[in-house]
Write an enzyme that holds these catalytic residues in place. Structure first.
Site, PDB file in Angstrom:
ATOM      1  N   GLY A  42       0.824  -1.217   0.000  1.00 38.96           N
ATOM      2  CA  GLY A  42       0.000   0.000   0.000  1.00 38.96           C
ATOM      3  C   GLY A  42       0.849   1.255   0.000  1.00 38.96           C
ATOM      4  O   GLY A  42       0.558   2.218  -0.691  1.00 38.96           O
ATOM      5  N   GLY A 183       1.694  26.202   0.665  1.00 38.51           N
ATOM      6  CA  GLY A 183       0.478  26.290  -0.167  1.00 38.51           C
ATOM      7  C   GLY A 183       0.511  25.326  -1.328  1.00 38.51           C
ATOM      8  O   GLY A 183      -0.013  25.612  -2.401  1.00 38.51           O
ATOM      9  N   ASP A 314       8.545   7.834  -6.186  1.00 38.55           N
ATOM     10  CA  ASP A 314       8.971   9.085  -5.541  1.00 38.55           C
ATOM     11  C   ASP A 314      10.483   9.146  -5.347  1.00 38.55           C
ATOM     12  O   ASP A 314      11.070  10.228  -5.365  1.00 38.55           O
ATOM     13  CB  ASP A 314       8.308   9.226  -4.156  1.00 38.55           C
ATOM     14  CG  ASP A 314       6.848   9.668  -4.256  1.00 38.55           C
ATOM     15  OD1 ASP A 314       6.304   9.679  -5.383  1.00 38.55           O
ATOM     16  OD2 ASP A 314       6.257   9.985  -3.202  1.00 38.55           O
ATOM     17  N   ALA A 322       1.352   8.931  -7.379  1.00 36.98           N
ATOM     18  CA  ALA A 322       1.162   7.482  -7.366  1.00 36.98           C
ATOM     19  C   ALA A 322       1.116   6.891  -8.777  1.00 36.98           C
ATOM     20  O   ALA A 322       1.723   5.846  -9.041  1.00 36.98           O
ATOM     21  CB  ALA A 322      -0.120   7.151  -6.617  1.00 36.98           C
ATOM     22  N   HIS A 446     -24.381  15.082 -23.523  1.00 35.44           N
ATOM     23  CA  HIS A 446     -24.969  16.318 -22.991  1.00 35.44           C
ATOM     24  C   HIS A 446     -26.034  15.975 -21.952  1.00 35.44           C
ATOM     25  O   HIS A 446     -26.782  15.026 -22.156  1.00 35.44           O
ATOM     26  CB  HIS A 446     -25.620  17.104 -24.134  1.00 35.44           C
ATOM     27  CG  HIS A 446     -26.288  18.360 -23.660  1.00 35.44           C
ATOM     28  ND1 HIS A 446     -25.573  19.485 -23.315  1.00 35.44           N
ATOM     29  CD2 HIS A 446     -27.595  18.665 -23.461  1.00 35.44           C
ATOM     30  CE1 HIS A 446     -26.423  20.427 -22.926  1.00 35.44           C
ATOM     31  NE2 HIS A 446     -27.655  19.959 -23.001  1.00 35.44           N
TER      32      HIS A 446
HETATM   33  P1  FAD Z   1       5.508   5.030  -1.320  1.00 33.24           P
HETATM   34  O1  FAD Z   1       4.058   4.984  -1.519  1.00 33.24           O
HETATM   35  O2  FAD Z   1       6.122   6.155  -0.596  1.00 33.24           O
HETATM   36  O3  FAD Z   1       5.915   3.664  -0.683  1.00 33.24           O
HETATM   37  C1  FAD Z   1       7.223   3.376  -0.329  1.00 33.24           C
HETATM   38  C2  FAD Z   1       7.202   2.230   0.659  1.00 33.24           C
HETATM   39  O4  FAD Z   1       8.557   1.782   0.832  1.00 33.24           O
HETATM   40  C3  FAD Z   1       6.707   2.624   2.046  1.00 33.24           C
HETATM   41  O5  FAD Z   1       5.756   1.706   2.501  1.00 33.24           O
HETATM   42  C4  FAD Z   1       7.976   2.586   2.897  1.00 33.24           C
HETATM   43  O6  FAD Z   1       7.722   2.257   4.242  1.00 33.24           O
HETATM   44  C5  FAD Z   1       8.749   1.489   2.199  1.00 33.24           C
HETATM   45  N1  FAD Z   1      10.195   1.509   2.477  1.00 33.24           N
HETATM   46  C6  FAD Z   1      11.026   2.576   2.587  1.00 33.24           C
HETATM   47  N2  FAD Z   1      12.281   2.157   2.857  1.00 33.24           N
HETATM   48  C7  FAD Z   1      12.235   0.803   2.894  1.00 33.24           C
HETATM   49  C8  FAD Z   1      13.215  -0.199   3.128  1.00 33.24           C
HETATM   50  N3  FAD Z   1      14.500   0.101   3.362  1.00 33.24           N
HETATM   51  N4  FAD Z   1      12.815  -1.498   3.112  1.00 33.24           N
HETATM   52  C9  FAD Z   1      11.514  -1.828   2.864  1.00 33.24           C
HETATM   53  N5  FAD Z   1      10.569  -0.919   2.633  1.00 33.24           N
HETATM   54  C10 FAD Z   1      10.910   0.385   2.654  1.00 33.24           C
HETATM   55  N6  FAD Z   1      -0.369  10.989  -5.206  1.00 33.24           N
HETATM   56  C11 FAD Z   1      -1.302  10.926  -6.160  1.00 33.24           C
HETATM   57  O7  FAD Z   1      -1.018  10.487  -7.269  1.00 33.24           O
HETATM   58  N7  FAD Z   1      -2.585  11.338  -5.921  1.00 33.24           N
HETATM   59  C12 FAD Z   1      -2.959  11.838  -4.723  1.00 33.24           C
HETATM   60  O8  FAD Z   1      -4.119  12.203  -4.534  1.00 33.24           O
HETATM   61  C13 FAD Z   1      -1.992  11.912  -3.696  1.00 33.24           C
HETATM   62  N8  FAD Z   1      -2.319  12.386  -2.478  1.00 33.24           N
HETATM   63  C14 FAD Z   1      -1.387  12.396  -1.492  1.00 33.24           C
HETATM   64  C15 FAD Z   1      -1.748  12.876  -0.251  1.00 33.24           C
HETATM   65  C16 FAD Z   1      -0.836  12.915   0.778  1.00 33.24           C
HETATM   66  C17 FAD Z   1      -1.249  13.423   2.131  1.00 33.24           C
HETATM   67  C18 FAD Z   1       0.491  12.433   0.547  1.00 33.24           C
HETATM   68  C19 FAD Z   1       1.506  12.428   1.649  1.00 33.24           C
HETATM   69  C20 FAD Z   1       0.865  11.959  -0.694  1.00 33.24           C
HETATM   70  C21 FAD Z   1      -0.063  11.945  -1.728  1.00 33.24           C
HETATM   71  N9  FAD Z   1       0.265  11.492  -3.002  1.00 33.24           N
HETATM   72  C22 FAD Z   1      -0.679  11.459  -3.984  1.00 33.24           C
HETATM   73  C23 FAD Z   1       1.634  11.053  -3.337  1.00 33.24           C
HETATM   74  C24 FAD Z   1       1.709   9.530  -3.353  1.00 33.24           C
HETATM   75  O9  FAD Z   1       1.361   9.035  -2.089  1.00 33.24           O
HETATM   76  C25 FAD Z   1       3.106   9.092  -3.729  1.00 33.24           C
HETATM   77  O10 FAD Z   1       3.488   9.699  -4.936  1.00 33.24           O
HETATM   78  C26 FAD Z   1       3.182   7.592  -3.904  1.00 33.24           C
HETATM   79  O11 FAD Z   1       2.802   6.941  -2.714  1.00 33.24           O
HETATM   80  C27 FAD Z   1       4.582   7.165  -4.282  1.00 33.24           C
HETATM   81  O12 FAD Z   1       4.629   5.788  -4.428  1.00 33.24           O
HETATM   82  P2  FAD Z   1       5.974   4.973  -4.251  1.00 33.24           P
HETATM   83  O13 FAD Z   1       5.653   3.577  -4.668  1.00 33.24           O
HETATM   84  O14 FAD Z   1       7.092   5.671  -4.909  1.00 33.24           O
HETATM   85  O15 FAD Z   1       6.330   4.986  -2.711  1.00 33.24           O
END
Ligand code: FAD
Length: 473
Positions: A42, A183, A314, A322, A446
């Protein structure tokens, strides 16, 4: 089957990048191990990002609409908010989705290890988990470790009154007054939630406008609306100092437009951007290189400088979203599986789920101006949309950014209720190299807000049924 089908790959991090990569790898017949500290996949998006924030924003929208309904002759009493029930509903949504991902992992025979990974070398991970550490060797490793909230060291206070986005989503209480520092989209979305729940929300931004990066004409209707629902919007202003006092956090503001230099807030939410989780222990034992702001450097196949290691989401850079993470995950896996692929999208949509929503994709007007690029812009104001009128949300606008020679759609920007759902058509148009004519000739249903995309194309040709705009030659 390609010769790569015997590969054993590890995916470090179970967010939208990591689980999308792991699932596709399993679908392609690769052996997959997915490692994440949570009980189920997740990542930030599902546990403390996209999903909980959108659940709360849905509630905020309902509260706002119920208040607004008196304009239509329907009056509701002020809502009674049962915070613990709201919290458990939001947590239920998260649990269902993450549990579902856990099940999908099992069905695909992805080995899921709940733990944290560190590098022993380019192919070997040491995984710390309950029950003891474990060393495992893989043919390829995909880093999908995501990001975390950035902290301004000078504004660090050890008090629950100071929140980051994760703490704000926990919804422990509804503070009487809340200051949002930053912001950007996360601060504005969470500010919208707290304002609807009853907090007096102020937002402070050091730049001259909210949502830096978005076109100003898209931001304007949002600024106007939250100008009414928020207590104040302080632009060109920085937070110089913060101090905890018995009744709140005393904040000192600095900037040319500051009227009140000091103010006490019940709670402060710091939302000043995010930092990549690239400080993975042992990464220095590999050839992975970090670039600007600590992002892992990758090529178009998402391969790092270490041939055995890929990185996605990210942790590799902006936009930290995401859907970008999951598409990169799929590209990385296809590259590992030997497919000829590259991550080079023409458009990655961005959506700000405020009220109104703002969404854009492809080239923005601001970007075109900065690059001195010649464009034509066709705008359709929602004041001329029948559908916008029926939902009483005429403040929106849909615009197309077009190539003046080829009339190709280079970008789309939308502000208005539900803009986030509407932008997908724009993304498809940009990716498919659609021309303004293609959009104008596509019959839209529409009365819908989706018609505004078609109507913007008609504006470009000076032939909009609902609006008179002479054709610009
Ligand atoms: P993440 O989702 O950050 O997951 C990385 C995972 O790796 C985490 O579970 C972490 O614990 C794990 N991890 C880290 N280091 C290690 C390690 N050494 N060993 C094992 N596991 C590790 N994006 C959108 O597109 N739409 C939205 O509406 C949106 N709303 C958001 C709202 C908020 C409040 C926030 C904070 C973010 C939002 N985002 C949104 C951004 C989105 O959450 C991220 O872009 C997305 O989760 C990135 O996915 P990812 O797979 O790169 O990493």
């Amino acid at each position: 089957m390609t010769e790569t089908s015997n590969l054993h790959i590890a995916v470090v991090g179970g967010g939208p990048g990591g689980y999308a990569a792991a699932f596709l790898a399993a679908d392609l017949g690769l052996r997959v191990t997915l490692i994440d500290p949570e009980a189920n996949p997740g990542g930030v998006c599902l546990y403390r990002g996209c999903i909980p924030s959108k659940a709360l924003l849905h509630v905020a929208k309902l509260i706002d609409e119920s208040r607004h309904a008196k304009n239509w002759g329907i009056e509701y009493a002020d809502p009674k908010i049962d915070l613990s029930r709201l919290r458990s509903w939001k947590e239920g949504v998260v649990k269902k989705l993450t549990g579902g991902l856990g099940l999908l992992s099992k069905q695909r025979k992805v080995e899921y290890i709940q733990g944290r990974a560190a590098f022993e070398n380019s192919n070997t991970l040491r995984i710390s988990k309950v029950g003891g550490d474990q060393s495992l060797t893989f043919d390829r490793i995909i880093l999908a470790t995501g990001s975390r909230p950035a902290i301004i060291p000078s504004l660090k206070l050890d008090t629950p009154r100071l929140m980051d986005s994760t703490a704000a989503l926990d919804l422990k209480e509804v503070p009487g007054t809340l200051l949002v520092i930053g912001g950007g989209y996360i601060g504005l979305e969470l500010g919208t939630v707290y304002a609807a729940l009853g907090s007096k929300v102020s937002v402070v931004e050091m730049l001259p406008g909210l949502l830096p990066g978005a076109d100003r004409d898209l931001v304007l209707p949002l600024h106007k609306r939250i100008g009414k629902s928020f207590d104040s919007i302080l632009l060109n202003t920085t937070v110089a100092a913060m101090k905890e006092e018995s009744n709140g956090i005393r904040v000192t503001f600095d900037g040319p437009e500051v009227k009140e230099r000091e103010k006490v807030f019940d709670k402060v939410l710091v939302s000043v951007g995010r930092k990549p989780n690239s400080e993975i222990p042992g990464l220095d034992k590999t050839q992975v290189q970090l670039g600007l702001r600590g992002f892992v450097q990758v090529n178009k196949q998402l391969q790092t400088s270490d041939p055995a290691i890929y990185a996605i989401g990210d942790v590799v850079g902006e936009p930290m979203l995401a859907h970008k993470a999951s598409h990169e995950g799929r590209t990385a896996v296809e590259a590992i599986a030997g497919h000829k692929v590259a991550f080079e999208p023409a458009a990655i949509p961005a959506v700000v789920f405020t009220d109104p929503e703002i969404a854009w994709c492809g080239l923005t007007e601001t970007q075109a101006q900065n690059e001195n690029r010649e464009i034509k812009v066709a705008k359709f104001p929602w004041a001329a949309s029948g559908r916008a009128m029926t939902v009483d949300r005429t403040e929106g606008m849909t615009k197309l950014i077009l190539d003046p020679q080829t009339e190709r759609v280079l970008g789309v920007g939308i502000v208005g209720a539900g803009a986030g759902e509407l932008i997908a058509e724009g993304v498809l148009a940009v990716e498919m190299a659609a021309l303004a004519r293609d959009i104008a000739m596509t019959i839209h249903p529409h009365p819908t807000l989706s018609e505004t995309v078609m109507q913007a194309a008609e504006v470009f040709f000076g032939t909009s049924t609902d609006l008179y705009r002479p054709k610009k030659m």
